[in-house]
Design a protein around this motif. Structure first.
Motif, PDB file in Angstrom:
ATOM      1  N   GLY A  32       0.793  -1.229   0.000  1.00  0.00           N
ATOM      2  CA  GLY A  32       0.000   0.000   0.000  1.00  0.00           C
ATOM      3  C   GLY A  32       0.817   1.265   0.000  1.00  0.00           C
ATOM      4  N   VAL A  33       1.963   1.231  -0.713  1.00  0.00           N
ATOM      5  CA  VAL A  33       2.869   2.379  -0.731  1.00  0.00           C
ATOM      6  C   VAL A  33       2.996   2.913  -2.155  1.00  0.00           C
ATOM      7  CG1 VAL A  33       5.228   3.158  -0.244  1.00  0.00           C
ATOM      8  CG2 VAL A  33       4.152   1.437   1.218  1.00  0.00           C
ATOM      9  N   PRO A  34       2.855   4.213  -2.374  1.00  0.00           N
ATOM     10  CA  PRO A  34       3.061   4.770  -3.715  1.00  0.00           C
ATOM     11  C   PRO A  34       4.520   4.652  -4.129  1.00  0.00           C
ATOM     12  CG  PRO A  34       2.705   6.521  -2.119  1.00  0.00           C
ATOM     13  CD  PRO A  34       2.463   5.239  -1.387  1.00  0.00           C
ATOM     14  N   VAL A  35       4.733   4.409  -5.422  1.00  0.00           N
ATOM     15  CA  VAL A  35       6.077   4.112  -5.927  1.00  0.00           C
ATOM     16  C   VAL A  35       6.485   5.129  -6.990  1.00  0.00           C
ATOM     17  CG1 VAL A  35       7.462   2.415  -7.200  1.00  0.00           C
ATOM     18  CG2 VAL A  35       5.810   1.645  -5.472  1.00  0.00           C
ATOM     19  N   ILE A  36       7.729   5.580  -6.877  1.00  0.00           N
ATOM     20  CA  ILE A  36       8.365   6.342  -7.960  1.00  0.00           C
ATOM     21  C   ILE A  36       9.393   5.421  -8.594  1.00  0.00           C
ATOM     22  CG2 ILE A  36       9.873   8.270  -8.545  1.00  0.00           C
ATOM     23  CD1 ILE A  36       8.652   9.833  -6.236  1.00  0.00           C
ATOM     24  N   THR A  37       9.236   5.172  -9.900  1.00  0.00           N
ATOM     25  CA  THR A  37      10.206   4.329 -10.600  1.00  0.00           C
ATOM     26  C   THR A  37      10.443   4.882 -12.002  1.00  0.00           C
ATOM     27  OG1 THR A  37      10.841   2.036 -11.050  1.00  0.00           O
ATOM     28  CG2 THR A  37       8.557   2.644 -11.548  1.00  0.00           C
ATOM     29  N   SER A  38      11.279   4.185 -12.757  1.00  0.00           N
ATOM     30  CA  SER A  38      11.776   4.726 -14.028  1.00  0.00           C
ATOM     31  C   SER A  38      10.913   4.300 -15.207  1.00  0.00           C
ATOM     32  CB  SER A  38      13.213   4.262 -14.252  1.00  0.00           C
ATOM     33  OG  SER A  38      14.015   4.608 -13.133  1.00  0.00           O
ATOM     34  N   ARG A  39      10.943   5.128 -16.215  1.00  0.00           N
ATOM     35  CA  ARG A  39      10.238   4.780 -17.442  1.00  0.00           C
ATOM     36  C   ARG A  39      11.190   4.118 -18.438  1.00  0.00           C
ATOM     37  NH1 ARG A  39      10.279  10.677 -18.058  1.00  0.00           N
ATOM     38  NH2 ARG A  39       8.176  10.731 -17.167  1.00  0.00           N
ATOM     39  N   THR A  40      12.192   3.413 -17.915  1.00  0.00           N
ATOM     40  CA  THR A  40      13.183   2.739 -18.749  1.00  0.00           C
ATOM     41  C   THR A  40      13.146   1.236 -18.520  1.00  0.00           C
ATOM     42  OG1 THR A  40      14.876   3.008 -17.049  1.00  0.00           O
ATOM     43  CG2 THR A  40      14.728   4.737 -18.695  1.00  0.00           C
ATOM     44  N   SER A  41      13.724   0.492 -19.432  1.00  0.00           N
ATOM     45  CA  SER A  41      13.866  -0.969 -19.422  1.00  0.00           C
ATOM     46  C   SER A  41      12.562  -1.649 -19.008  1.00  0.00           C
ATOM     47  CB  SER A  41      15.076  -1.399 -18.572  1.00  0.00           C
ATOM     48  OG  SER A  41      14.948  -1.043 -17.220  1.00  0.00           O
ATOM     49  N   SER A  42      12.604  -2.556 -18.043  1.00  0.00           N
ATOM     50  CA  SER A  42      11.431  -3.372 -17.704  1.00  0.00           C
ATOM     51  C   SER A  42      10.453  -2.679 -16.765  1.00  0.00           C
ATOM     52  CB  SER A  42      11.894  -4.664 -17.030  1.00  0.00           C
ATOM     53  OG  SER A  42      12.527  -4.352 -15.785  1.00  0.00           O
ATOM     54  N   MET A  43      10.848  -1.571 -16.176  1.00  0.00           N
ATOM     55  CA  MET A  43      10.063  -1.009 -15.067  1.00  0.00           C
ATOM     56  C   MET A  43       8.654  -0.554 -15.455  1.00  0.00           C
ATOM     57  SD  MET A  43      13.287   0.642 -13.015  1.00  0.00           S
ATOM     58  CE  MET A  43      14.302   0.750 -14.492  1.00  0.00           C
ATOM     59  N   PRO A  44       8.438   0.077 -16.620  1.00  0.00           N
ATOM     60  CA  PRO A  44       7.052   0.398 -17.001  1.00  0.00           C
ATOM     61  C   PRO A  44       6.199  -0.855 -17.203  1.00  0.00           C
ATOM     62  CG  PRO A  44       8.618   1.680 -18.292  1.00  0.00           C
ATOM     63  CD  PRO A  44       9.408   0.642 -17.563  1.00  0.00           C
ATOM     64  N   VAL A  92       6.439  -3.665 -15.521  1.00  0.00           N
ATOM     65  CA  VAL A  92       6.086  -4.190 -14.202  1.00  0.00           C
ATOM     66  C   VAL A  92       5.139  -3.252 -13.465  1.00  0.00           C
ATOM     67  CG1 VAL A  92       7.021  -4.847 -11.940  1.00  0.00           C
ATOM     68  CG2 VAL A  92       8.237  -5.493 -14.032  1.00  0.00           C
ATOM     69  N   ALA A  93       5.403  -1.959 -13.545  1.00  0.00           N
ATOM     70  CA  ALA A  93       4.614  -0.979 -12.787  1.00  0.00           C
ATOM     71  C   ALA A  93       3.277  -0.654 -13.429  1.00  0.00           C
ATOM     72  CB  ALA A  93       5.429   0.306 -12.611  1.00  0.00           C
ATOM     73  N   GLY A  94       3.163  -0.828 -14.754  1.00  0.00           N
ATOM     74  CA  GLY A  94       1.932  -0.442 -15.443  1.00  0.00           C
ATOM     75  C   GLY A  94       1.662   1.045 -15.238  1.00  0.00           C
ATOM     76  N   ASP A  95       0.384   1.374 -14.992  1.00  0.00           N
ATOM     77  CA  ASP A  95       0.025   2.778 -14.749  1.00  0.00           C
ATOM     78  C   ASP A  95      -0.106   3.060 -13.259  1.00  0.00           C
ATOM     79  OD1 ASP A  95      -2.295   1.444 -14.082  1.00  0.00           O
ATOM     80  OD2 ASP A  95      -3.636   2.781 -15.185  1.00  0.00           O
ATOM     81  N   LYS A 155      -4.192   1.811  -7.298  1.00  0.00           N
ATOM     82  CA  LYS A 155      -3.738   1.172  -8.534  1.00  0.00           C
ATOM     83  C   LYS A 155      -2.609   0.168  -8.245  1.00  0.00           C
ATOM     84  CE  LYS A 155      -4.862   4.701 -12.008  1.00  0.00           C
ATOM     85  NZ  LYS A 155      -4.291   5.645 -13.007  1.00  0.00           N
ATOM     86  N   GLY A 156      -1.736   0.527  -7.306  1.00  0.00           N
ATOM     87  CA  GLY A 156      -0.630  -0.356  -6.946  1.00  0.00           C
ATOM     88  C   GLY A 156      -1.101  -1.666  -6.334  1.00  0.00           C
ATOM     89  N   LEU A 157      -2.109  -1.599  -5.473  1.00  0.00           N
ATOM     90  CA  LEU A 157      -2.648  -2.820  -4.867  1.00  0.00           C
ATOM     91  C   LEU A 157      -3.204  -3.745  -5.941  1.00  0.00           C
ATOM     92  CD1 LEU A 157      -4.434  -1.240  -1.761  1.00  0.00           C
ATOM     93  CD2 LEU A 157      -2.420  -2.735  -1.721  1.00  0.00           C
ATOM     94  N   ILE A 158      -3.867  -3.175  -6.938  1.00  0.00           N
ATOM     95  CA  ILE A 158      -4.415  -3.978  -8.042  1.00  0.00           C
ATOM     96  C   ILE A 158      -3.288  -4.550  -8.906  1.00  0.00           C
ATOM     97  CG2 ILE A 158      -5.780  -3.860 -10.171  1.00  0.00           C
ATOM     98  CD1 ILE A 158      -7.479  -1.666  -8.734  1.00  0.00           C
ATOM     99  N   GLN A 159      -2.303  -3.694  -9.227  1.00  0.00           N
ATOM    100  CA  GLN A 159      -1.188  -4.125 -10.081  1.00  0.00           C
ATOM    101  C   GLN A 159      -0.391  -5.263  -9.447  1.00  0.00           C
ATOM    102  OE1 GLN A 159      -0.629  -3.334 -13.110  1.00  0.00           O
ATOM    103  NE2 GLN A 159       1.493  -3.862 -13.544  1.00  0.00           N
ATOM    104  N   SER A 160      -0.135  -5.179  -8.158  1.00  0.00           N
ATOM    105  CA  SER A 160       0.688  -6.194  -7.486  1.00  0.00           C
ATOM    106  C   SER A 160       0.045  -7.573  -7.513  1.00  0.00           C
ATOM    107  CB  SER A 160       0.966  -5.782  -6.039  1.00  0.00           C
ATOM    108  OG  SER A 160      -0.226  -5.779  -5.259  1.00  0.00           O
ATOM    109  N   LYS A 161      -1.285  -7.614  -7.586  1.00  0.00           N
ATOM    110  CA  LYS A 161      -1.993  -8.899  -7.604  1.00  0.00           C
ATOM    111  C   LYS A 161      -1.824  -9.642  -8.936  1.00  0.00           C
ATOM    112  CE  LYS A 161      -5.557  -8.031  -4.101  1.00  0.00           C
ATOM    113  NZ  LYS A 161      -4.817  -6.961  -3.425  1.00  0.00           N
ATOM    114  N   LYS A 162      -1.270  -8.987  -9.929  1.00  0.00           N
ATOM    115  CA  LYS A 162      -1.032  -9.638 -11.218  1.00  0.00           C
ATOM    116  C   LYS A 162       0.183 -10.563 -11.176  1.00  0.00           C
ATOM    117  CE  LYS A 162      -2.946  -5.720 -13.823  1.00  0.00           C
ATOM    118  NZ  LYS A 162      -2.649  -4.636 -14.797  1.00  0.00           N
TER     119      LYS A 162
END
Length: 384
Positions: free
Chosen positions: A304-316, A318-321, A354-361
């Protein structure tokens, strides 16, 4: 089938990314497969209770000194002694000469990118440089020798295919997962215990550091320095995986030694304590320059923590929107993300949901099912 799994570093007390992946693979295979026989090849170390021997899972300790000698000389011999139908090497490298049919997990090929000189002159530790040199020497041959390759993101699959000019070679993308312990449902006693043990402040931002420059800890520190000048809240930056000497060196380079008063170093954190450390933070900073996957992204989201990550390599991928994406080479963008998340309650809540939903994937159970399917397919191919 008689399946060998290389898990050389699994008994070491301080486990990191690839160690945790193979541990989750084994534990989930134990739950779902009572039919095939597994032989888990490990190097002796302190944490022997991490995998139990069960009816069809045997842990085999193989003594050895260096990583290369253990992997190149001892592992092929023992795999043959145990009559393995296939050997799954799980951490980017594998024996150069081996008769046992081979499956290899290539988490990434970051160590193959750039010149040899750049690798040698990088600010990575001596241990990291040695590991990367060894991989650089061995991985091309491993790719050719492997009957089946697994990687952890579509980005990395495309990268590996392009780099090694693969055509008919079978390479599968199988995502990593997130452990069910990473959750928002943590008992109050655990919150209190972790907060006291690591002397965590009320308001802090979290960063998982590493001496490897690609983890971009310097960029985080530059952004945090600007962030403190623009916020009225007395935030601290909690950093995992760094020691005082490493921090002091970076801050001296930046001419920002004053930042040390606003930074808390936790040292190594166990998986038992990590979910609470994520959950107590205001946001998680993972602006890496390059990743094959990026497990901490979904761990933080699951907590349940908001994430700042990169728009490079695999990170988008994994993170989605569900994350605030930035250019990791621009500390000002990292700072802008920090300011937006800490000042805009609606945006913060949107990222959390959105993160809680994304992590369940992403689940380790699903990962193990897909790996088991690869074992079965490879076995059928071998038997033809």
């Amino acid at each position: 089938m008689r399946i060998g799994i290389e898990a050389q570093r699994l008994f070491r007390p301080h486990k990191h990314g690839m160690d945790k992946v193979v541990l989750e693979l084994i534990l989930n295979l134990q739950k779902m497969d009572q039919e095939n026989d597994y032989f888990i090849f490990v190097k002796p170390d302190q944490d022997k209770s991490v995998i139990p021997n069960t009816a069809n899972f045997k842990v085999v300790e193989i003594p050895g000194s260096s990583y290369p000698s253990w992997e190149q000389l001892k592992l092929p011999k023992v795999a043959k002694e145990y009559h393995c139908d296939l050997l799954h090497c799980t951490s980017n490298t594998a024996p150069y000469f081996i008769k046992t049919p081979l499956m290899t997990t290539l988490h990434d090929i970051i160590y193959m990118e750039g010149s040899w000189l750049k690798l040698l002159l990088s600010k990575a530790s001596s241990y990291q440089k040695f590991g990367n040199l060894y991989r650089r020497i061995i991985v091309g041959k491993v790719v050719k020798n492997s009957h089946r390759l697994i990687t952890v993101s579509h980005f990395e699959k495309d990268n590996i295919t392009r780099f090694f000019k693969l055509k008919n070679k079978s390479i599968q993308t199988i995502y990593n997962g997130v452990n069910e312990n990473f959750t928002t449902k943590i008992e109050a006693s655990q919150w209190a215990k972790v907060k006291t043990a690591y002397q965590l402040p009320e308001d802090y931002l979290l960063h998982m550091a590493n001496t490897d420059p690609r983890k971009n800890t310097r960029g985080v520190l530059l952004a945090f320095n600007d962030f403190l000048k623009q916020t009225t809240v007395s935030y601290k930056l909690v950093i995992l995986g760094y020691n005082e000497a490493e921090l002091k060196s970076v801050l001296n380079e930046m001419d920002a030694t004053h930042l040390s008063a606003h930074i808390i170093l936790t040292g190594y954190v166990s998986d038992e304590d990590l979910p609470a450390i994520y959950g107590l933070s205001k946001l998680f900073l993972f602006p890496s320059l390059r990743e094959g996957f990026g497990i901490p992204i979904i761990e933080a989201m699951a907590c349940g923590v908001p994430v700042i990550t990169s728009r490079t390599s695999s990170m988008p991928e994994v993170a989605g929107d569900a994350a605030h994406l930035i250019n990791p080479h621009k500390p000002e963008e990292i700072c802008e993300g920090m300011l937006k998340i800490t000042s805009d309650a609606n945006y913060r809540q949107e990222l959390i949901q959105k993160g809680l939903i994304q992590s369940k994937k992403f689940s380790w159970n699903n990962m193990a099912k897909q790996v088991l399917a690869q074992y079965k397919e490879l076995y059928q191919e071998i038997k033809k």
